[in-house]
Design a protein around this motif. Sequence first.
Motif, PDB file in Angstrom:
ATOM      1  N   THR A 211     -22.368  -7.927 -36.234  1.00 41.39           N
ATOM      2  CA  THR A 211     -22.741  -9.353 -35.121  1.00 41.39           C
ATOM      3  C   THR A 211     -22.276 -10.438 -35.840  1.00 41.39           C
ATOM      4  OG1 THR A 211     -23.875  -8.173 -34.104  1.00 41.39           O
ATOM      5  CG2 THR A 211     -24.519  -9.787 -34.415  1.00 41.39           C
ATOM      6  N   VAL A 214     -18.966 -10.947 -37.396  1.00 38.61           N
ATOM      7  CA  VAL A 214     -19.003 -12.161 -36.075  1.00 38.61           C
ATOM      8  C   VAL A 214     -18.922 -13.480 -36.061  1.00 38.61           C
ATOM      9  CG1 VAL A 214     -18.186 -11.992 -33.252  1.00 38.61           C
ATOM     10  CG2 VAL A 214     -18.105  -9.622 -34.482  1.00 38.61           C
ATOM     11  N   LEU A 273     -21.087 -10.593 -27.971  1.00 38.18           N
ATOM     12  CA  LEU A 273     -20.061 -10.344 -27.350  1.00 38.18           C
ATOM     13  C   LEU A 273     -19.709 -12.229 -26.849  1.00 38.18           C
ATOM     14  CD1 LEU A 273     -20.601  -8.104 -24.648  1.00 38.18           C
ATOM     15  CD2 LEU A 273     -18.816  -7.841 -26.492  1.00 38.18           C
ATOM     16  N   ALA A 276     -18.110 -13.123 -30.405  1.00 35.94           N
ATOM     17  CA  ALA A 276     -16.700 -13.149 -30.928  1.00 35.94           C
ATOM     18  C   ALA A 276     -15.441 -13.248 -29.176  1.00 35.94           C
ATOM     19  CB  ALA A 276     -16.625 -10.846 -31.017  1.00 35.94           C
ATOM     20  N   ILE A 309     -16.359  -4.526 -29.901  1.00 38.89           N
ATOM     21  CA  ILE A 309     -16.301  -5.628 -30.800  1.00 38.89           C
ATOM     22  C   ILE A 309     -15.888  -5.080 -32.241  1.00 38.89           C
ATOM     23  CG2 ILE A 309     -17.878  -7.297 -32.531  1.00 38.89           C
ATOM     24  CD1 ILE A 309     -20.197  -7.475 -30.381  1.00 38.89           C
TER      25      ILE A 309
END
Length: 378
Positions: A211, A214, A273, A276, A309
């Motif tokens: 995370t 990203v 999400l 990303a 991801i």
Amino acid sequence: MAEQSEPRSGWDWPPRPADDGPRGRLRNVVWPALFLFYLVQPVLQAFSQPHTGGFRAAVVAVVVVYAASFLGAMAIGMRTESRAFRVVAVAWLFLMPVLLAALGGPELLVFWTYAIAAALFLLPRNVGVAVGLASAVALLVTSAMETGAPQLDNAMLLVVMTMAMFGFTELRRTIVELRTAQDRVAELAVAEERSRLSRDLHDVLGHGLTTITVKAGLARRVLESAGDRDRAIAEVQDVEQLSRQALVEVRATVSGHRAASLPAELAGARAALRAAEIGADLPHAVDDVPVALQEPFAYVLREGVTNVIRHSGASRCEVRLGERWIEIRDDGVPTPGPNGGGHGLTGLAERLAPFGGRIDAGPAEGGGFRLRATVEPA
């Protein structure tokens, strides 16, 4: 460390104990030596009655050799797996009382007690008992032949000695087996803790760092494309917050106090999400999932979303929840390796095992990848 994979029978040879250092080896000599005071009796008898100096010297010599042989047999025999040495040592010990009996009479065969003790320590249990009982019979027969009356008291003493040493050796072997089992349990506990720590760190760092990566990439793209300073700052602030959260979770993992929350993981998955740029179709509530299954399902959700991801190249991710199952599906291209196996899915299988659950992972019908965890009713 001597280990036993199955219960020992009465015909098994006693195992060589674990080497517990000089102190343990000294203990194997000191404890038998404490019982040698009984061997003073033939010497006192030889000097309290009118005997020649040669007779007395012979008795003293046999007693000294017998005592030294007993200590040597116990000290060496207990630490060797040589069956030949053990048999020869026990046979030699049985010869010593025979020499004493030849000098002072059949009643001195009662000193087979030391040889019987060595037999029960060094030979198979059933053999040691048989040798002890046979010694009692031999004393009865010999004394009856020499004096016309069997020495029941001395024979009974040998029988009692055999039974007492049998109980003592069994107790000792049980203690050794318990210590071995305790050591094994400790080793398994350490291995289990290492496995737990490895699994938890994988879950925490894998998802958290994914995370963060990203988010950092998104902030870089914002600055490179439009130069939207405010949005870039917001993304960097998210990175900072995620880093702090990951640090807290790592500390909790190391201390063993970390527990995953399914609602929190849903919220985190939604944000990850979105960062990303993957469309997310996630449940809004977890009320249908039993409390006991929410934590393991939280780990499944974290691992599944992290793999989407990192590896799928998907544009959309769907998560579905049932009372006893969770499914993560994407529309990306399935790739070998992390999607189909690896430490993550292995760790998930270990987490679900106590609940009777299983993991199914592979290409989904119509394309993409599907990860499903199912817990069968008890």
